[in-house]
Design an enzyme around this catalytic site. Sequence first.
Site, PDB file in Angstrom:
ATOM      1  CB  ALA B  36      -0.923  -0.001   1.213  1.00  0.00           C
ATOM      2  CG  HIS B  37       3.830   2.490   3.064  1.00  0.00           C
ATOM      3  ND1 HIS B  37       3.001   1.789   3.904  1.00  0.00           N
ATOM      4  CD2 HIS B  37       4.273   3.551   3.785  1.00  0.00           C
ATOM      5  CE1 HIS B  37       2.952   2.406   5.068  1.00  0.00           C
ATOM      6  NE2 HIS B  37       3.703   3.470   5.022  1.00  0.00           N
ATOM      7  CE  LYS B  38       6.720  -1.518  -5.916  1.00  0.00           C
ATOM      8  NZ  LYS B  38       6.930  -2.925  -6.269  1.00  0.00           N
TER       9      LYS B  38
END
Lengths: 274, 172
Positions: B36-38
């Site tokens: 999700a960060h990516k």
Amino acid sequence: MRTLNTIILADYIEKLCREINYKLNKRVLSLIEESAQKESSSIGREVFSQMFTSYKIAEEEKTPLCQDTGMVSVFLDIGQEVLLEGIPIEEAINMGVRRAYTSSFFRSSIVRDPIAKRENTMDNTPSIIHTRFGKGEEVKIDILIKGFGSENATALKMFPPTATRKDIEEFLLEVVREKGPNACPPLFIGMGIGGTADYALKLAKEALLDLKPMDEWEAHLLERVNSLNIGPAGLGGDITAIYVKTRVFPTHIAGLPVAININCHILRIGSAVI
Amino acid sequence: MEYHLTLPLKEEERLKLKVGDKVFLTGEVYGMRDQAHKRIVELIEKGKPIPIELSDSCIFYVGPTEPKPGEKVGSIGPTTSSRMDPFTPILISNGVRVIIGKGRRNRDVIEAIKRYKAIYLVTPGGISAYLRRFVLEIKMIAFQDLGPEAIYSLKLKDFPAFVSIDTGGNSL
């Protein structure tokens, strides 16, 4: 000769996966309790108390000890007087893992393709399976469930054959200093010394399966690790690790492989003899 | 010191927190981790809209177990923060002010924390059965296709954590 249908492995694996995700092995718990007595920092003592509360809730409420219900490693010792029939061993083991994880609402943490798509298999399979053959008519299962916060802290170093115990100690301290705080301390540390590179890594995992008493060198290693002041949860304190165990194997004249496998405080191990 | 705090935290509340302080957090946080960060950072870099509001937000690095039938939350605990290090400065510069995780952070993250007066909290790993008591509700809110790695919204009530990096960049 004894005949065994492999489907029984699925039943044992399912039961073990469930048990050890909810409840710590007695020996593991008593080692943690002994270490807690030696913690002098107030923040460290508080973390220990949160740990014990959590273990109790997990067991009573049948909720996993950790949200990372891990990747399952299975070590099978198969007596060669046993004739195994039925579905392939691997299939039976993965069937047990699948049943435990899907019916107990454990987290599915395994992705099929590690590089590109990383698509979740949604049943926590496949597991990692090691087999060994020996004498007898029994099958022994050892199981280790490990999250990747600690698995990512694994290290391997191929030392020259002239390296000393002191060099190995320094390597251990370097690894724990760098990776220990991320691996959910207080830690259980397994070391594999000798063999080949891959075998040393396997020995490091196996070192923690039976938790035999520490010898003098292992106790010394523990003391040095605990002088790092990483402490419970990495918040500082006397107890960075609970236990250090080594397992050694003959190696080549030209080398000295040393593998370090770090486990978090919830060392999820279990075993059964069929 | 011990503080009972309600999210979002105002700058003056963050400024008084010092390394080693214990906090009890109440309010809503985003639960998100690696993938999700990516994705979020890729969207930000391409100038595209993102599915969550980052301004003054709190991120908890988490990938919970599924709740059992009849229960609201499963076991919940932090995952290793350092894996999120490459993405964290850009999220902080886009408004994230409180982060909950475990373990150490790199220099870039510490610099971003200092610059934006953010705060990094840790809570022990491996105590997820205990921590679930302080999570009232959990909802998947974005990137559903990522399963346990999707973005969640969590409602915390007196969730215990320790200050690991304070607004001055001091760390344990």
